[in-house]
Motif scaffolding. Structure first.
Motif, mmCIF file in Angstrom:
data_model
loop_
_atom_site.group_PDB
_atom_site.id
_atom_site.type_symbol
_atom_site.label_atom_id
_atom_site.label_comp_id
_atom_site.label_asym_id
_atom_site.label_seq_id
_atom_site.Cartn_x
_atom_site.Cartn_y
_atom_site.Cartn_z
ATOM 1 N N ARG A 44 0.847 -1.058 -0.019
ATOM 2 C CA ARG A 44 -0.017 -0.076 0.105
ATOM 3 C C ARG A 44 0.745 1.164 0.048
ATOM 4 O O ARG A 44 1.923 0.974 0.351
ATOM 5 N N VAL A 45 0.236 2.318 -0.428
ATOM 6 C CA VAL A 45 1.001 3.459 -0.553
ATOM 7 C C VAL A 45 0.498 4.879 -0.110
ATOM 8 O O VAL A 45 -0.574 5.015 -0.194
ATOM 9 N N VAL A 46 1.565 5.769 0.481
ATOM 10 C CA VAL A 46 0.751 6.992 0.869
ATOM 11 C C VAL A 46 1.407 8.011 0.108
ATOM 12 O O VAL A 46 2.803 8.160 -0.133
ATOM 13 N N LEU A 47 0.572 8.977 -0.604
ATOM 14 C CA LEU A 47 0.988 10.130 -1.197
ATOM 15 C C LEU A 47 0.877 11.320 -0.586
ATOM 16 O O LEU A 47 -0.281 12.014 -0.506
ATOM 17 N N PRO A 48 1.808 11.856 0.167
ATOM 18 C CA PRO A 48 1.740 13.352 1.101
ATOM 19 C C PRO A 48 1.945 14.264 -0.106
ATOM 20 O O PRO A 48 2.528 14.251 -1.273
ATOM 21 N N GLY A 49 1.826 15.372 0.215
ATOM 22 C CA GLY A 49 2.273 16.704 -0.606
ATOM 23 C C GLY A 49 2.153 18.009 0.202
ATOM 24 O O GLY A 49 1.093 17.994 0.845
ATOM 25 N N GLN A 50 3.025 18.859 0.126
ATOM 26 C CA GLN A 50 2.634 20.383 0.482
ATOM 27 C C GLN A 50 3.381 21.322 -0.404
ATOM 28 O O GLN A 50 4.558 21.067 -0.963
ATOM 29 N N GLY A 51 2.909 22.633 -0.167
ATOM 30 C CA GLY A 51 3.375 23.597 -1.257
ATOM 31 C C GLY A 51 2.690 23.796 -2.271
ATOM 32 O O GLY A 51 1.505 23.626 -2.481
ATOM 33 N N ALA A 52 3.142 24.470 -3.275
ATOM 34 C CA ALA A 52 2.511 25.111 -4.332
ATOM 35 C C ALA A 52 1.926 23.604 -5.512
ATOM 36 O O ALA A 52 3.065 22.618 -5.557
ATOM 37 N N MET A 53 0.906 23.742 -6.036
ATOM 38 C CA MET A 53 0.511 22.533 -6.813
ATOM 39 C C MET A 53 1.553 22.346 -7.965
ATOM 40 O O MET A 53 2.092 21.393 -8.362
ATOM 41 N N GLY A 54 1.866 23.549 -8.714
ATOM 42 C CA GLY A 54 2.736 23.625 -9.702
ATOM 43 C C GLY A 54 4.069 22.691 -9.421
ATOM 44 O O GLY A 54 4.700 22.097 -10.158
#
Length: 213
Positions: A44-54
């Motif tokens: 199973r996989v976790v996709l985090p993210g922060q900051g500007a979408m571009g």
């Protein structure tokens, strides 16, 4: 032992997510990785993210991981967190960015009279930051043990607008009701930060580890 890959591509609070997952699931093998083979080998996989979408989409593509995420989304449990939720949709107003298009809809900035300077002292600030109750619009295994209306921690200026209402599993209010949790098949994603949301956030991560869609 279940192997869980946290996708590292240069734009996320990876170590906070890693610590929370290790605490929530000490019996799991947690791997923080940007290597396609390691991600595809995980259960199973976790996709985090922060900051500007571009920037998020650009760094994901430059790391050679866009096709990997698309492949994961076909057959493995996938959890998107914060911008990782937004990336699953078709496009974002932030930088007019094309996203992964795994789910129909777009990402929009908070807008309206309540966010304008003319609102005076009643003006709502952007980004939306802090604890906010989440309504569980539909039942889901990742809500197990988490009461409807439980507060979770948010930091964001944009939110998803799903083109299909059946995708919406959680809502919160900030000036108006907005979607903060979506799901379809083996995908679940949230706008809030479970890793910053105390015991209930850890419970959501544990539920993800135990989830068998």
């Amino acid at each position: 032992m279940k192997r869980i890959a946290i996708v590292e591509y240069g734009m996320g609070n990876y170590h906070s997510v890693e610590r929370a997952l290790r605490h929530a699931a000490p019996d799991a093998d947690i791997v923080l990785t940007g290597t396609p083979e390691h991600i595809l080998a995980a259960e199973r996989v976790v996709l985090p993210g922060q900051g500007a979408m571009g920037d998020c989409m650009r760094t994901l593509r430059e790391a050679g991981l866009q096709e990997v995420i698309l492949e994961v989304a076909r057959n493995k449990p996938l959890l998107g967190v914060c911008v990782g939720e937004q990336m699953l949709f078709e496009r974002s107003e932030e930088g007019l960015t094309d996203c992964l298009a795994l789910l129909p809809g777009e990402v929009k900035r908070f807008s309206g009279p309540m966010f304008d300077e003319s609102a005076g002292p009643a003006r709502l600030k952007i980004p939306h930051m802090g604890w906010n109750p989440v309504r569980q619009v539909q039942p889901h295994p990742l809500w197990d043990g988490i009461a409807d209306g439980t507060p979770f921690y948010f930091v964001h200026s944009y939110h998803v607008v799903a083109a299909d209402s059946t995708l919406v599993y959680g809502q919160a209010d900030y000036g108006y009701a907005f979607t903060c949790a979506v799901a379809r098949d083996n995908i679940f994603a949230v706008q809030f930060h479970p890793e910053k949301s105390a015991d209930d956030g850890l419970r959501l991560y544990r539920n993800f580890v135990d989830w068998n869609p």
